[in-house]
Design a protein around this motif. Structure first.
Motif, mmCIF file in Angstrom:
data_model
loop_
_atom_site.group_PDB
_atom_site.id
_atom_site.type_symbol
_atom_site.label_atom_id
_atom_site.label_comp_id
_atom_site.label_asym_id
_atom_site.label_seq_id
_atom_site.Cartn_x
_atom_site.Cartn_y
_atom_site.Cartn_z
ATOM 1 N N GLU A 17 0.822 -1.199 0.000
ATOM 2 C CA GLU A 17 0.000 0.000 0.000
ATOM 3 C C GLU A 17 0.869 1.266 0.000
ATOM 4 O OE1 GLU A 17 -3.121 1.822 3.112
ATOM 5 O OE2 GLU A 17 -3.443 -0.261 2.540
ATOM 6 N N HIS A 63 -8.856 5.703 6.998
ATOM 7 C CA HIS A 63 -8.553 4.392 7.591
ATOM 8 C C HIS A 63 -7.080 4.309 7.983
ATOM 9 C CE1 HIS A 63 -8.908 0.129 8.366
ATOM 10 N NE2 HIS A 63 -7.883 -0.093 7.566
ATOM 11 N N ALA A 64 -6.200 4.814 7.134
ATOM 12 C CA ALA A 64 -4.759 4.779 7.426
ATOM 13 C C ALA A 64 -4.421 5.657 8.617
ATOM 14 C CB ALA A 64 -3.968 5.210 6.195
ATOM 15 N N GLN A 65 -5.085 6.818 8.730
ATOM 16 C CA GLN A 65 -4.835 7.698 9.872
ATOM 17 C C GLN A 65 -5.329 7.056 11.161
ATOM 18 O OE1 GLN A 65 -6.695 11.377 8.686
ATOM 19 N NE2 GLN A 65 -4.763 12.239 7.993
ATOM 20 N N ALA A 66 -6.477 6.381 11.095
ATOM 21 C CA ALA A 66 -7.001 5.709 12.286
ATOM 22 C C ALA A 66 -6.077 4.572 12.704
ATOM 23 C CB ALA A 66 -8.402 5.195 12.016
ATOM 24 N N ALA A 67 -5.535 3.857 11.737
ATOM 25 C CA ALA A 67 -4.627 2.754 12.052
ATOM 26 C C ALA A 67 -3.299 3.266 12.593
ATOM 27 C CB ALA A 67 -4.388 1.900 10.812
ATOM 28 N N LYS A 68 -2.897 4.431 12.120
ATOM 29 C CA LYS A 68 -1.618 5.003 12.540
ATOM 30 C C LYS A 68 -1.693 5.581 13.945
ATOM 31 C CE LYS A 68 1.773 8.422 11.076
ATOM 32 N NZ LYS A 68 2.054 9.486 10.124
ATOM 33 N N GLY A 69 -2.841 6.043 14.336
ATOM 34 C CA GLY A 69 -2.966 6.647 15.653
ATOM 35 C C GLY A 69 -3.849 7.871 15.600
ATOM 36 N N GLY A 70 -4.277 8.225 14.425
ATOM 37 C CA GLY A 70 -5.246 9.293 14.289
ATOM 38 C C GLY A 70 -4.687 10.683 14.190
#
Length: 101
Positions: A17, A63-70
């Motif tokens: 990704e 989704h990527a920001q949420a997975a990273k820590g927001g």
């Protein structure tokens, strides 16, 4: 080498990704393209798939920001906790004017 010959440039090809920065940059480019299409009066056949792609990309970014820590939390959220200010270690004196006389 003549000017008509192809030159080869080394690029890094990541497997998997794309990064968050790459997705954000692609989303901004797609939005600029969408604005250009709208200004030129392009048909719905061009605009609608581009809008769908932008929505999908924004969902992937979220989704990527949420997975990273927001990133930064929303201060209006009901479960928001204000960050606590930490003091410096007692080993280091506070900054300011020297107190020596």
């Amino acid at each position: 080498m003549s000017r008509h010959e192809e030159t080869v440039y080394r690029t890094t090809k990541k497997v998997g990704e794309p990064s968050l920065a790459e997705m954000k940059s692609q989303a901004s480019r797609l939005k600029q393209d969408l604005d250009q299409f709208k200004v030129r009066g392009a048909g719905a056949a061009l605009i609608q798939p581009l809008q769908e792609r932008i929505r999908d990309l924004e969902a992937a970014i979220a989704h990527a920001q949420a997975a990273k820590g927001g990133g930064t939390p929303d201060p209006d959220a009901p479960d928001y906790q204000r960050p606590v200010a930490r003091t410096t270690s007692s080993r280091f004196p506070p900054r300011g004017k020297p107190t020596r006389v």
